[in-house]
Design a protein around this motif. Structure first.
Motif, PDB file in Angstrom:
ATOM      1  N   GLY A  85       0.836  -1.197   0.000  1.00 20.62           N
ATOM      2  CA  GLY A  85       0.000   0.000   0.000  1.00 20.62           C
ATOM      3  C   GLY A  85       0.863   1.235   0.000  1.00 20.62           C
ATOM      4  N   LEU A  86       0.421   2.251  -0.719  1.00 24.02           N
ATOM      5  CA  LEU A  86       1.138   3.519  -0.721  1.00 24.02           C
ATOM      6  C   LEU A  86       0.161   4.647  -0.998  1.00 24.02           C
ATOM      7  CD1 LEU A  86       3.332   3.986  -3.934  1.00 24.02           C
ATOM      8  CD2 LEU A  86       1.400   2.458  -3.819  1.00 24.02           C
ATOM      9  N   LYS A  87       0.327   5.721  -0.297  1.00 26.33           N
ATOM     10  CA  LYS A  87      -0.512   6.900  -0.495  1.00 26.33           C
ATOM     11  C   LYS A  87       0.227   8.125   0.024  1.00 26.33           C
ATOM     12  CE  LYS A  87      -3.009   6.302   3.876  1.00 26.33           C
ATOM     13  NZ  LYS A  87      -4.337   6.211   4.522  1.00 26.33           N
ATOM     14  N   ILE A  88      -0.195   9.268  -0.460  1.00 25.67           N
ATOM     15  CA  ILE A  88       0.372  10.537  -0.012  1.00 25.67           C
ATOM     16  C   ILE A  88      -0.619  11.168   0.956  1.00 25.67           C
ATOM     17  CG2 ILE A  88       1.084  12.846  -0.702  1.00 25.67           C
ATOM     18  CD1 ILE A  88       2.047  11.715  -3.326  1.00 25.67           C
ATOM     19  N   GLU A  89      -0.165  11.392   2.183  1.00 26.71           N
ATOM     20  CA  GLU A  89      -0.987  12.049   3.195  1.00 26.71           C
ATOM     21  C   GLU A  89      -0.680  13.542   3.184  1.00 26.71           C
ATOM     22  OE1 GLU A  89      -3.340  11.235   5.178  1.00 26.71           O
ATOM     23  OE2 GLU A  89      -3.373   9.024   5.187  1.00 26.71           O
ATOM     24  N   LYS A  90      -1.752  14.337   3.197  1.00 28.41           N
ATOM     25  CA  LYS A  90      -1.603  15.791   3.175  1.00 28.41           C
ATOM     26  C   LYS A  90      -2.084  16.362   4.503  1.00 28.41           C
ATOM     27  CE  LYS A  90      -2.950  18.032  -0.490  1.00 28.41           C
ATOM     28  NZ  LYS A  90      -3.814  18.698  -1.509  1.00 28.41           N
ATOM     29  N   VAL A 112       3.271   7.497   2.708  1.00 28.63           N
ATOM     30  CA  VAL A 112       2.964   6.418   3.652  1.00 28.63           C
ATOM     31  C   VAL A 112       3.023   5.094   2.900  1.00 28.63           C
ATOM     32  CG1 VAL A 112       1.342   5.525   5.351  1.00 28.63           C
ATOM     33  CG2 VAL A 112       1.461   7.991   4.919  1.00 28.63           C
ATOM     34  N   LEU A 113       3.949   4.241   3.300  1.00 27.97           N
ATOM     35  CA  LEU A 113       4.146   2.945   2.654  1.00 27.97           C
ATOM     36  C   LEU A 113       3.766   1.819   3.609  1.00 27.97           C
ATOM     37  CD1 LEU A 113       7.626   3.391   0.925  1.00 27.97           C
ATOM     38  CD2 LEU A 113       5.397   3.439  -0.169  1.00 27.97           C
ATOM     39  N   GLN A 114       3.031   0.851   3.089  1.00 28.51           N
ATOM     40  CA  GLN A 114       2.812  -0.394   3.829  1.00 28.51           C
ATOM     41  C   GLN A 114       3.557  -1.490   3.077  1.00 28.51           C
ATOM     42  OE1 GLN A 114      -1.254  -1.473   4.629  1.00 28.51           O
ATOM     43  NE2 GLN A 114      -0.722  -3.561   5.209  1.00 28.51           N
ATOM     44  N   VAL A 115       4.493  -2.138   3.776  1.00 28.18           N
ATOM     45  CA  VAL A 115       5.355  -3.115   3.114  1.00 28.18           C
ATOM     46  C   VAL A 115       5.240  -4.475   3.803  1.00 28.18           C
ATOM     47  CG1 VAL A 115       6.985  -1.356   2.317  1.00 28.18           C
ATOM     48  CG2 VAL A 115       7.341  -2.459   4.535  1.00 28.18           C
ATOM     49  N   ARG A 116       5.545  -5.502   3.027  1.00 23.22           N
ATOM     50  CA  ARG A 116       5.592  -6.886   3.514  1.00 23.22           C
ATOM     51  C   ARG A 116       6.999  -7.405   3.273  1.00 23.22           C
ATOM     52  NH1 ARG A 116       2.590  -8.950  -0.028  1.00 23.22           N
ATOM     53  NH2 ARG A 116       4.137 -10.103  -1.245  1.00 23.22           N
ATOM     54  N   TYR A 117       7.577  -8.077   4.274  1.00 27.37           N
ATOM     55  CA  TYR A 117       8.948  -8.557   4.122  1.00 27.37           C
ATOM     56  C   TYR A 117       9.179  -9.752   5.045  1.00 27.37           C
ATOM     57  CZ  TYR A 117       9.757  -6.051   8.513  1.00 27.37           C
ATOM     58  OH  TYR A 117       9.683  -5.608   9.815  1.00 27.37           O
ATOM     59  N   SER A 118      10.262 -10.444   4.786  1.00 29.10           N
ATOM     60  CA  SER A 118      10.685 -11.575   5.610  1.00 29.10           C
ATOM     61  C   SER A 118      12.186 -11.479   5.835  1.00 29.10           C
ATOM     62  CB  SER A 118      10.351 -12.919   4.948  1.00 29.10           C
ATOM     63  OG  SER A 118       8.955 -13.079   4.796  1.00 29.10           O
ATOM     64  N   ALA A 119      12.615 -11.938   6.990  1.00 22.72           N
ATOM     65  CA  ALA A 119      14.051 -11.971   7.260  1.00 22.72           C
ATOM     66  C   ALA A 119      14.699 -13.056   6.414  1.00 22.72           C
ATOM     67  CB  ALA A 119      14.305 -12.234   8.742  1.00 22.72           C
ATOM     68  N   GLU A 142       4.897   1.703  -7.436  1.00 22.42           N
ATOM     69  CA  GLU A 142       3.514   1.285  -7.587  1.00 22.42           C
ATOM     70  C   GLU A 142       3.260   0.078  -6.690  1.00 22.42           C
ATOM     71  OE1 GLU A 142       2.770   0.517 -11.681  1.00 22.42           O
ATOM     72  OE2 GLU A 142       3.024   2.625 -12.302  1.00 22.42           O
ATOM     73  N   MET A 143       1.998  -0.304  -6.606  1.00 23.66           N
ATOM     74  CA  MET A 143       1.643  -1.451  -5.779  1.00 23.66           C
ATOM     75  C   MET A 143       2.393  -2.705  -6.232  1.00 23.66           C
ATOM     76  SD  MET A 143      -0.584  -0.680  -3.390  1.00 23.66           S
ATOM     77  CE  MET A 143      -1.440  -2.215  -3.098  1.00 23.66           C
ATOM     78  N   ASN A 144       2.834  -3.494  -5.258  1.00 21.54           N
ATOM     79  CA  ASN A 144       3.543  -4.763  -5.465  1.00 21.54           C
ATOM     80  C   ASN A 144       4.957  -4.586  -6.002  1.00 21.54           C
ATOM     81  OD1 ASN A 144       1.274  -6.358  -4.629  1.00 21.54           O
ATOM     82  ND2 ASN A 144       0.371  -6.040  -6.671  1.00 21.54           N
ATOM     83  N   ASP A 145       5.443  -3.354  -6.054  1.00 26.72           N
ATOM     84  CA  ASP A 145       6.836  -3.139  -6.453  1.00 26.72           C
ATOM     85  C   ASP A 145       7.776  -3.540  -5.308  1.00 26.72           C
ATOM     86  OD1 ASP A 145       6.226  -2.227  -8.921  1.00 26.72           O
ATOM     87  OD2 ASP A 145       6.658  -0.111  -8.536  1.00 26.72           O
ATOM     88  N   PRO A 146       8.962  -4.047  -5.633  1.00 24.62           N
ATOM     89  CA  PRO A 146       9.959  -4.320  -4.579  1.00 24.62           C
ATOM     90  C   PRO A 146      10.641  -3.020  -4.173  1.00 24.62           C
ATOM     91  CG  PRO A 146      10.827  -4.934  -6.718  1.00 24.62           C
ATOM     92  CD  PRO A 146       9.413  -4.494  -6.969  1.00 24.62           C
ATOM     93  N   ILE A 147      11.035  -2.969  -2.920  1.00 22.81           N
ATOM     94  CA  ILE A 147      11.766  -1.800  -2.421  1.00 22.81           C
ATOM     95  C   ILE A 147      12.836  -2.304  -1.456  1.00 22.81           C
ATOM     96  CG2 ILE A 147      10.094  -1.389  -0.542  1.00 22.81           C
ATOM     97  CD1 ILE A 147      10.688   1.635  -0.918  1.00 22.81           C
ATOM     98  N   ALA A 148      14.039  -1.778  -1.614  1.00 21.72           N
ATOM     99  CA  ALA A 148      15.185  -2.280  -0.852  1.00 21.72           C
ATOM    100  C   ALA A 148      15.251  -1.647   0.532  1.00 21.72           C
ATOM    101  CB  ALA A 148      16.478  -1.998  -1.616  1.00 21.72           C
TER     102      ALA A 148
END
Length: 203
Positions: A85-90, A112-119, A142-148
């Motif tokens: 999830g991602l959105k811009i909060e004003k 505001v980013l909501q991310v999913r990750y695993s160790a 965009e949605m479902n993009d990877p981010i480091a």
């Protein structure tokens, strides 16, 4: 707001007069307004103190973020998270609104980013909501993009993205504003209250 501001200015300007109240001679009636003036001065001094406490809270938050950044830099491992999830909060800067209702400054924007990750080497899935001051980050993904990012192996809850890292000078700026807004007014408030108590004991 302007009226309140000038009351605060005048209270700070004449604090010596308020504190150096002359001793009342027995039998001489004490002006009824003096107690009210001291109370008003104490009340108005609470305004900058509250503002300073807000900056103190921000300094504490920034300190926590910087501590996490140092932790992942020293003992962290690289990880790739997936954006859920991602959105811009004003946020409108209402404090700068004028009497005509117009806002003289631009709103504050946050990504505001909501991310999913695993160790690494673990099947446990973690989810985290991250607020970033750079709203442009939301436009690059965009949605479902990877981010480091990087996380601490012993504590996977500590995740720091490679983008949007907090600069250390923000911590010191907030700490300085906390000291400026709270330190001096707090000392004056204590002296005002002490003067009021000493004046009451003289009665």
């Amino acid at each position: 707001m302007k009226h309140l501001f000038w009351k605060i200015v005048l209270s700070l300007k004449y604090w010596r007069v308020l504190l150096n109240r002359p001793r009342r001679v027995k039998g001489e009636p004490e002006p009824g307004a003096s107690s009210g003036v001291l109370f008003a001065a104490a009340l108005f001094l609470m305004v900058p103190i509250c503002i300073g406490l807000m900056f103190g809270y921000l300094a504490w938050q920034h300190g926590q973020r910087l501590e996490n950044q140092r932790a992942v830099d020293s003992d962290g491992v690289a990880v790739t998270a997936t954006i859920e999830g991602l959105k811009i909060e004003k946020f409108e800067n209402d404090a700068t609104r004028m009497q005509d209702g117009a806002n003289r400054t631009e709103p504050s924007l946050f990504c505001v980013l909501q991310v999913r990750y695993s160790a690494p080497g673990s099947a446990t899935v973690f989810r985290k909501v991250i607020w970033l001051e750079d709203d442009a980050i939301c436009t690059r993904y965009e949605m479902n993009d990877p981010i480091a990012g990087r996380l601490v192996s012993d504590n996977p809850d500590i995740l720091v993205l490679d983008e949007g890292r907090l600069a250390e000078y923000w911590y010191w700026i907030c700490l300085l504003l906390f000291a400026l807004f709270s330190g001096g007014p707090l000392v004056l408030l204590v002296r005002v209250l002490t003067a009021r108590e000493s004046g009451a004991s003289d009665d």
